[in-house]
Design a protein around this motif. Structure first.
Motif, mmCIF file in Angstrom:
data_model
loop_
_atom_site.group_PDB
_atom_site.id
_atom_site.type_symbol
_atom_site.label_atom_id
_atom_site.label_comp_id
_atom_site.label_asym_id
_atom_site.label_seq_id
_atom_site.Cartn_x
_atom_site.Cartn_y
_atom_site.Cartn_z
ATOM 1 N N ALA A 1 0.812 -1.216 0.000
ATOM 2 C CA ALA A 1 0.000 0.000 0.000
ATOM 3 C C ALA A 1 0.844 1.263 0.000
ATOM 4 O O ALA A 1 0.388 2.313 -0.450
ATOM 5 N N MET B 1 1.197 2.751 -3.519
ATOM 6 C CA MET B 1 -0.012 2.773 -4.342
ATOM 7 C C MET B 1 -0.069 3.982 -5.279
ATOM 8 O O MET B 1 -0.704 3.935 -6.329
ATOM 9 N N TYR C 1 0.122 -2.767 -5.660
ATOM 10 C CA TYR C 1 -1.050 -2.636 -4.783
ATOM 11 C C TYR C 1 -2.332 -2.681 -5.606
ATOM 12 O O TYR C 1 -2.443 -2.016 -6.645
ATOM 13 N N ARG D 1 -6.303 -4.217 -0.150
ATOM 14 C CA ARG D 1 -5.893 -5.132 0.919
ATOM 15 C C ARG D 1 -7.051 -5.962 1.448
ATOM 16 O O ARG D 1 -6.844 -6.953 2.130
#
Length: 220
Positions: free
Chosen positions: A111, A114, A153, A156
């Motif tokens: 992340a 990203m 990414y 999640r």
């Protein structure tokens, strides 16, 4: 934690001037890889215990911080950070040997980058290696690798994944996703009922979300 040689810039001086009853504040920690790239960000609450002229001299300060609370990175993160310290992984399935908790830590590191994935691309074919998709974090690790490459990414968890499908994360629908060894996830997540009204598993819900955004999903 003792910080040696802190520059007394105004944000720090403002904290040091506050009354003791207001002296608990958050500190942003940045873990860097060997190139100096930020690979992880974490905020933790700390209390300034002392601030003294630094042993390094000049106008610098040495500061002692305590009371970080319970919101700390898990010890499971240590070997994963060591892997990423060498640089963003360049090969697939480096996350595969990890437990579900370890895979979640892996997703946290993806992340951080990203915003570096460039403009959206649409169309084309993407291949998802489903060999190791034995849990929900593993599904998102494999999905991110399929769409954004190793270390990339693409969400999640369910909500973040859906956000990515709206665009802005390097890949936008329509495109074709070829999910190889899809039965691994189908069986591993058979008891993970996501939509209780319709009786859909997490695996089935992810497929439906993809299709609702115009993605052609081929399960093999």
């Amino acid at each position: 934690m003792r910080l040696v040689g802190c520059e007394p810039a105004e944000p720090l001086l403002a904290v040091l001037r506050r009354p003791r009853k207001w002296d608990r504040d958050w500190v942003g920690l940045r873990a860097l890889d060997r190139t100096g790239r930020v690979m992880y960000r974490h905020n933790v609450y700390l209390r300034v215990e002392t601030a003294r002229p630094s042993v390094l001299g000049g106008s610098l300060l040495d500061i002692k911080l305590t009371d970080g609370g319970k919101d700390r990175p898990s010890l499971l993160a240590r070997p994963i950070w060591e892997t990423w310290w060498r640089g963003v992984p360049a090969t697939r399935n480096r996350w595969a040997p990890l437990t579900a908790e370890g895979r979640s830590e892996w997703l946290d590191l993806t992340a951080t980058g990203m915003s570096e994935q460039g403009p959206d691309r649409s169309g084309g074919f993407y291949h998802l290696d489903g060999t190791y998709v034995t849990d929900v974090p593993g599904l998102h690790c494999a999905m991110a690798e399929a769409l954004a490459g190793p270390g990339g990414y693409y969400g999640r968890e369910w909500n973040a994944f859906k956000d990515c499908l709206h665009g802005g994360f390097g890949v936008a629908a329509p495109f074709t996703l070829i999910w190889c060894d899809a039965d691994v996830a189908r069986q591993a997540l058979a008891d993970d009922i996501w939509d209780t009204e319709k009786g859909l598993t997490y695996f089935e819900e992810i497929v439906l979300i993809l299709e609702s955004f115009g993605v052609t999903v081929v399960l093999r």
